[in-house]
Motif scaffolding. Structure first.
Motif, mmCIF file in Angstrom:
data_model
loop_
_atom_site.group_PDB
_atom_site.id
_atom_site.type_symbol
_atom_site.label_atom_id
_atom_site.label_comp_id
_atom_site.label_asym_id
_atom_site.label_seq_id
_atom_site.Cartn_x
_atom_site.Cartn_y
_atom_site.Cartn_z
ATOM 1 N N THR A 227 -3.592 66.581 -10.012
ATOM 2 C CA THR A 227 -4.445 66.064 -8.947
ATOM 3 C C THR A 227 -5.840 66.667 -9.069
ATOM 4 O O THR A 227 -6.015 67.778 -9.573
ATOM 5 C CB THR A 227 -3.903 66.398 -7.536
ATOM 6 O OG1 THR A 227 -3.961 67.805 -7.332
ATOM 7 C CG2 THR A 227 -2.485 65.880 -7.336
ATOM 8 N N THR A 228 -6.798 65.931 -8.572
ATOM 9 C CA THR A 228 -8.174 66.435 -8.527
ATOM 10 C C THR A 228 -8.223 67.721 -7.718
ATOM 11 O O THR A 228 -8.878 68.691 -8.104
ATOM 12 C CB THR A 228 -9.105 65.389 -7.885
ATOM 13 O OG1 THR A 228 -9.109 64.220 -8.702
ATOM 14 C CG2 THR A 228 -10.509 65.916 -7.728
ATOM 15 N N ARG A 229 -7.532 67.736 -6.592
ATOM 16 C CA ARG A 229 -7.556 68.916 -5.717
ATOM 17 C C ARG A 229 -7.049 70.150 -6.460
ATOM 18 O O ARG A 229 -7.643 71.226 -6.350
ATOM 19 C CB ARG A 229 -6.708 68.641 -4.475
ATOM 20 C CG ARG A 229 -6.730 69.740 -3.452
ATOM 21 C CD ARG A 229 -8.070 69.790 -2.752
ATOM 22 N NE ARG A 229 -8.622 71.121 -2.903
ATOM 23 C CZ ARG A 229 -9.728 71.561 -2.344
ATOM 24 N NH1 ARG A 229 -10.449 70.764 -1.596
ATOM 25 N NH2 ARG A 229 -10.148 72.766 -2.512
ATOM 26 N N ALA A 230 -5.967 70.014 -7.211
ATOM 27 C CA ALA A 230 -5.426 71.156 -7.954
ATOM 28 C C ALA A 230 -6.413 71.631 -9.015
ATOM 29 O O ALA A 230 -6.592 72.839 -9.217
ATOM 30 C CB ALA A 230 -4.091 70.785 -8.603
ATOM 31 N N ARG A 231 -7.067 70.709 -9.688
ATOM 32 C CA ARG A 231 -8.036 71.071 -10.717
ATOM 33 C C ARG A 231 -9.238 71.801 -10.118
ATOM 34 O O ARG A 231 -9.704 72.805 -10.650
ATOM 35 C CB ARG A 231 -8.482 69.828 -11.474
ATOM 36 C CG ARG A 231 -7.366 69.209 -12.295
ATOM 37 C CD ARG A 231 -7.701 67.823 -12.785
ATOM 38 N NE ARG A 231 -6.614 67.317 -13.616
ATOM 39 C CZ ARG A 231 -6.385 66.041 -13.813
ATOM 40 N NH1 ARG A 231 -7.176 65.122 -13.270
ATOM 41 N NH2 ARG A 231 -5.376 65.659 -14.581
ATOM 42 N N ILE A 232 -9.723 71.292 -9.001
ATOM 43 C CA ILE A 232 -10.861 71.943 -8.348
ATOM 44 C C ILE A 232 -10.451 73.301 -7.786
ATOM 45 O O ILE A 232 -11.198 74.271 -7.892
ATOM 46 C CB ILE A 232 -11.475 71.024 -7.283
ATOM 47 C CG1 ILE A 232 -12.176 69.847 -7.979
ATOM 48 C CG2 ILE A 232 -12.452 71.783 -6.385
ATOM 49 C CD1 ILE A 232 -12.732 68.798 -7.058
ATOM 50 N N ASP A 233 -9.253 73.376 -7.198
ATOM 51 C CA ASP A 233 -8.766 74.675 -6.704
ATOM 52 C C ASP A 233 -8.740 75.700 -7.827
ATOM 53 O O ASP A 233 -9.160 76.849 -7.643
ATOM 54 C CB ASP A 233 -7.369 74.546 -6.106
ATOM 55 C CG ASP A 233 -7.347 73.933 -4.715
ATOM 56 O OD1 ASP A 233 -8.426 73.770 -4.109
ATOM 57 O OD2 ASP A 233 -6.232 73.608 -4.246
ATOM 58 N N LEU A 234 -8.247 75.301 -8.992
ATOM 59 C CA LEU A 234 -8.198 76.215 -10.126
ATOM 60 C C LEU A 234 -9.595 76.682 -10.510
ATOM 61 O O LEU A 234 -9.843 77.885 -10.662
ATOM 62 C CB LEU A 234 -7.515 75.562 -11.333
ATOM 63 C CG LEU A 234 -7.555 76.398 -12.625
ATOM 64 C CD1 LEU A 234 -6.801 77.715 -12.454
ATOM 65 C CD2 LEU A 234 -7.024 75.588 -13.792
ATOM 66 N N VAL A 235 -10.516 75.747 -10.658
ATOM 67 C CA VAL A 235 -11.891 76.104 -11.040
ATOM 68 C C VAL A 235 -12.506 77.031 -9.995
ATOM 69 O O VAL A 235 -13.130 78.043 -10.343
ATOM 70 C CB VAL A 235 -12.751 74.831 -11.257
ATOM 71 C CG1 VAL A 235 -14.224 75.178 -11.381
ATOM 72 C CG2 VAL A 235 -12.260 74.066 -12.488
ATOM 73 N N GLU A 236 -12.314 76.730 -8.727
ATOM 74 C CA GLU A 236 -12.885 77.579 -7.679
ATOM 75 C C GLU A 236 -12.270 78.980 -7.702
ATOM 76 O O GLU A 236 -12.983 79.979 -7.531
ATOM 77 C CB GLU A 236 -12.706 76.933 -6.303
ATOM 78 C CG GLU A 236 -13.599 75.725 -6.113
ATOM 79 C CD GLU A 236 -13.468 75.069 -4.762
ATOM 80 O OE1 GLU A 236 -14.425 74.379 -4.373
ATOM 81 O OE2 GLU A 236 -12.412 75.209 -4.087
ATOM 82 N N ARG A 237 -10.973 79.056 -7.904
ATOM 83 C CA ARG A 237 -10.308 80.368 -7.947
ATOM 84 C C ARG A 237 -10.757 81.171 -9.157
ATOM 85 O O ARG A 237 -10.959 82.387 -9.060
ATOM 86 C CB ARG A 237 -8.798 80.187 -7.908
ATOM 87 C CG ARG A 237 -8.327 79.709 -6.550
ATOM 88 C CD ARG A 237 -6.880 79.306 -6.524
ATOM 89 N NE ARG A 237 -6.525 78.834 -5.184
ATOM 90 C CZ ARG A 237 -5.429 78.171 -4.915
ATOM 91 N NH1 ARG A 237 -4.553 77.893 -5.875
ATOM 92 N NH2 ARG A 237 -5.179 77.788 -3.680
ATOM 93 N N LEU A 238 -10.917 80.505 -10.288
ATOM 94 C CA LEU A 238 -11.426 81.205 -11.472
ATOM 95 C C LEU A 238 -12.844 81.720 -11.220
ATOM 96 O O LEU A 238 -13.186 82.844 -11.599
ATOM 97 C CB LEU A 238 -11.405 80.281 -12.694
ATOM 98 C CG LEU A 238 -10.031 79.914 -13.260
ATOM 99 C CD1 LEU A 238 -10.177 78.814 -14.308
ATOM 100 C CD2 LEU A 238 -9.323 81.132 -13.833
ATOM 101 N N ALA A 239 -13.660 80.904 -10.563
ATOM 102 C CA ALA A 239 -15.047 81.293 -10.282
ATOM 103 C C ALA A 239 -15.115 82.477 -9.325
ATOM 104 O O ALA A 239 -16.089 83.243 -9.342
ATOM 105 C CB ALA A 239 -15.822 80.105 -9.703
ATOM 106 N N LYS A 240 -14.111 82.642 -8.503
ATOM 107 C CA LYS A 240 -14.101 83.723 -7.510
ATOM 108 C C LYS A 240 -13.535 85.040 -8.051
ATOM 109 O O LYS A 240 -13.499 86.034 -7.322
ATOM 110 C CB LYS A 240 -13.311 83.279 -6.278
ATOM 111 C CG LYS A 240 -14.002 82.163 -5.507
ATOM 112 C CD LYS A 240 -13.132 81.651 -4.370
ATOM 113 C CE LYS A 240 -13.786 80.467 -3.665
ATOM 114 N NZ LYS A 240 -12.918 79.928 -2.608
ATOM 115 N N LEU A 241 -13.109 85.031 -9.314
ATOM 116 C CA LEU A 241 -12.624 86.282 -9.900
ATOM 117 C C LEU A 241 -13.739 87.318 -9.905
ATOM 118 O O LEU A 241 -14.919 86.983 -10.091
ATOM 119 C CB LEU A 241 -12.115 86.046 -11.328
ATOM 120 C CG LEU A 241 -10.830 85.225 -11.467
ATOM 121 C CD1 LEU A 241 -10.559 84.928 -12.937
ATOM 122 C CD2 LEU A 241 -9.650 85.941 -10.826
#
Length: 167
Positions: free
Chosen positions: A56-70
């Motif tokens: 899903t788009t939501r899962a992909r964006i969640d992943l990118v956002e979580r990676l960016a917040k590392l």
């Protein structure tokens, strides 16, 4: 009959516009692969497998956002990526309206509209069948979304280059 053909042509034009929205959306969403690769420090092939595994788009964006917040991600990089994901999510509602709907007409085949295929549970009732007319305003909204997605696409490429993410 001529008038009916004119109405059908207008609906067909609207469907072409929705198709262009879908193409633009998919093209832009696929650029998240480069964000996944850059933020997770993997090659593009690995990032592609990760992207395609998330369905899903939501899962992909969640992943990118979580990676960016590392913690290891610089504040500049984090801000640039989160700005873009926010902009993408800002367009998601309109895209979902035209992708997760039923197209309906009145008994005469006129007055085309969308009916959302979603049930909203309320405290003691259900809400379903939210409807939106397919009119000039709807077409203008889609055209604006296509333009914004093109701008987002360009911004993604700028971030990819700025932070030297895998291409």
């Amino acid at each position: 009959m001529k008038e009916q053909a004119g109405r059908q042509l207008q609906f067909d034009d609207f469907l072409l516009l929705v198709g262009k929205l879908n193409y633009t959306w998919t093209n832009t969403e696929s650029l998240l692969i480069h964000f996944i690769a850059g933020l997770s420090e993997v090659d593009k092939e690995t990032a592609t497998v990760i992207f395609l595994t998330l369905n899903t788009t939501r899962a992909r964006i969640d992943l990118v956002e979580r990676l960016a917040k590392l913690e290891r991600i610089s504040p500049n990089q984090r801000a640039a990526v989160l700005d873009i994901t926010s902009r993408i999510l800002g367009q998601a509602r309109l895209r979902n309206r035209y992708n997760h709907c039923i197209y309906a007409f009145d008994a005469d085949g006129e007055n085309p509209r969308t009916i959302l295929m979603r049930i909203a549970d309320r405290k003691d009732t259900l809400k379903m069948g939210q409807s939106h007319p397919l009119n000039d305003a709807a077409a203008e909204d889609i055209e604006a979304a296509i333009k914004e997605l093109a701008l987002i696409n360009h911004a993604i490429w700028q971030v990819i280059q700025r932070f030297d993410f895998p291409r």
